[in-house]
Design a protein around this motif. Structure first.
Motif, PDB file in Angstrom:
ATOM      1  N   ASP A 176      40.593  84.342  26.018  1.00 42.95           N
ATOM      2  CA  ASP A 176      41.436  83.149  26.164  1.00 42.95           C
ATOM      3  C   ASP A 176      41.605  82.816  27.639  1.00 42.95           C
ATOM      4  O   ASP A 176      42.174  83.606  28.398  1.00 42.95           O
ATOM      5  CB  ASP A 176      42.807  83.416  25.517  1.00 42.95           C
ATOM      6  N   LYS A 205      49.027  82.718  12.371  1.00 42.69           N
ATOM      7  CA  LYS A 205      49.043  81.749  13.464  1.00 42.69           C
ATOM      8  C   LYS A 205      48.259  82.262  14.668  1.00 42.69           C
ATOM      9  O   LYS A 205      47.464  81.536  15.270  1.00 42.69           O
ATOM     10  CB  LYS A 205      50.490  81.488  13.890  1.00 42.69           C
ATOM     11  N   HIS A 241      44.622  80.846  16.288  1.00 47.97           N
ATOM     12  CA  HIS A 241      44.417  80.544  17.709  1.00 47.97           C
ATOM     13  C   HIS A 241      43.206  81.322  18.248  1.00 47.97           C
ATOM     14  O   HIS A 241      42.352  80.773  18.940  1.00 47.97           O
ATOM     15  CB  HIS A 241      45.674  80.891  18.513  1.00 47.97           C
ATOM     16  N   GLU A 299      39.966  79.747  17.248  1.00 48.37           N
ATOM     17  CA  GLU A 299      39.632  78.581  18.064  1.00 48.37           C
ATOM     18  C   GLU A 299      39.038  79.007  19.404  1.00 48.37           C
ATOM     19  O   GLU A 299      38.032  78.462  19.859  1.00 48.37           O
ATOM     20  CB  GLU A 299      40.923  77.804  18.349  1.00 48.37           C
TER      21      GLU A 299
END
Ligand code: ATP
Ligand code: MG
Length: 344
Positions: free
Chosen positions: A255, A277, A281, A284
């Motif tokens: 990230d 959740k 993330h 993605e």
């Protein structure tokens, strides 16, 4: 391709065992460093099929197929064929020749202490039946590195004992005979060991806990949604552990938005942030990294002939380098019987 100015560049040698396609642990552990340095170092990348055979000798077909798969991974992550020499280990017999001489410079008891080999012997369940070839693979790795005169070896942290072993062999050889071999240094990345999907210490091809660079988007989603997290974080409202939690380990590795990630970790620790959740993330973030790699991989897979040609050229070029080193090594040992002058 290889301009004469390369002669002054320092060299990188690294490689992978073609035992399966490569995964995101390889990407952060070594491949990203190779890509970053490929134009500042003269870069040699070895498909270590001989080493893969040491524990896959009953399945040479698997090794052969994976030479091609790993080569696709190399091209997909952005190793540039105009800068990098890709080589197949078994087609460079000088490496095996150098290995034979190196074997005299290490003791069996020293080899027994190699912590990585020890762990692998346990993991593979070899017990007392360790194949001799497998047991001595750190020595053949020393030959891989020195055959190409490498200064730098970008690797994951499981390879540190191999680089140390290589330096010891080089010092021994150079002081016994003549200083013809180069002492290499390792290059560790910011993530020298990526943990597995299951929370195991190392993502590994052979442990079934990996996200492969060529995995489809669906496959990646399935793997991420099934990931191990904090086993005590049962409800979103529970406080969660970030340390040892692979979902956060992967976010740390991939990230780019570190500030947002810190906030997310805080929220998870505090309670109120659900696993689903966080996993969405992560998915993605990973897709951002993997989608372009997947697309390039599919493109190269269409032209098997071109890939084959790169391997053929690279191997020929690498063999010439290894032959030169072997010649110097023979000379250093005084075993160059037929070189001029004939009456030496
Ligand atoms: P095998 O189980 O066949 O040994 P492997 O996953 O350990 O497979 P290798 O081909 O042995 O892969 O290693 C290639 C390179 O990738 C080495 O430099 C190694 O340190 C690095 N590497 C492998 N797994 C990881 C990981 N999980 N994190 C960081 N680096 C890794
Ligand atoms: Mg390994």
């Amino acid at each position: 391709m290889h301009s004469t100015q390369n002669v002054t560049k320092k060299r990188i040698l690294t490689g992978d065992r073609p035992t399966s396609p490569l995964h995101i642990g390889h990407l952060v552990g070594s491949l990203q460093n190779r890509v970053a340095l490929q134009h500042s170092y003269e870069t040699f990348v070895l498909l270590a099929d001989v080493q893969a055979m040491t524990d896959n000798f009953a399945d040479p077909q698997k090794v052969r197929q994976n030479v091609y798969e790993v080569m696709l991974d190399y091209l997909a992550v952005g190793l540039d064929p105009s800068a990098v020499t890709f080589m197949i280990q078994s087609q460079i017999p000088e490496i095996a020749e150098l290995t034979v001489f190196f074997l005299n410079l290490v003791t069996v008891s020293h080899l027994r202490q190699n912590p990585t080999v020890k762990a692998e012997i346990a993991q593979k369940g070899f017990g007392q039946s360790v194949p001799a070839g497998f047991f001595v693979y750190p020595v053949s790795q020393a030959a891989d590195i020195t055959a190409f005169g490498a200064h730098l070896v970008p690797v994951g942290d499981d390879q540190l004992p191999m680089i140390e072993q290589t330096r010891e062999i080089v010092r021994r050889f150079n002081s016994l005979y003549a200083p013809v071999l180069t002492e290499p240094k390792e290059l560790l990345s910011a993530v020298p060991r990526l943990m597995g999907l299951d929370g195991e210490a190392k993502m590994s091809k052979s442990l079934g806990n990996a996200i492969f660079l060529g995995d489809s988007a669906d496959k990646v989603a399935q793997k991420v949604m099934g990931m191990y997290t904090d086993p005590h974080h049962l409800r979103a409202s529970d406080q969660g552990r970030v340390e040892g939690n692979p979902v956060f380990a992967y976010l740390d590795a991939f990230d780019p938005d570190k500030a947002a990630l810190e906030a997310m970790k805080e929220h998870y620790r505090r309670g109120g942030l659900g696993d689903v959740k966080v996993k969405k993330h992560l998915l993605e973030v990973l897709e951002g990294v993997l989608a372009p790699i997947r697309a390039r991989r599919a493109e190269y897979a269409q032209d098997r002939g071109a890939v084959q040609q790169l391997l053929r050229q690279g191997t020929a070029r690498g063999r010439a380098e290894a032959a030169q080193t072997m010649q110097e090594a023979r000379q250093a040992m005084g075993l160059d019987y037929f070189s001029e002058p004939a009456d030496r």
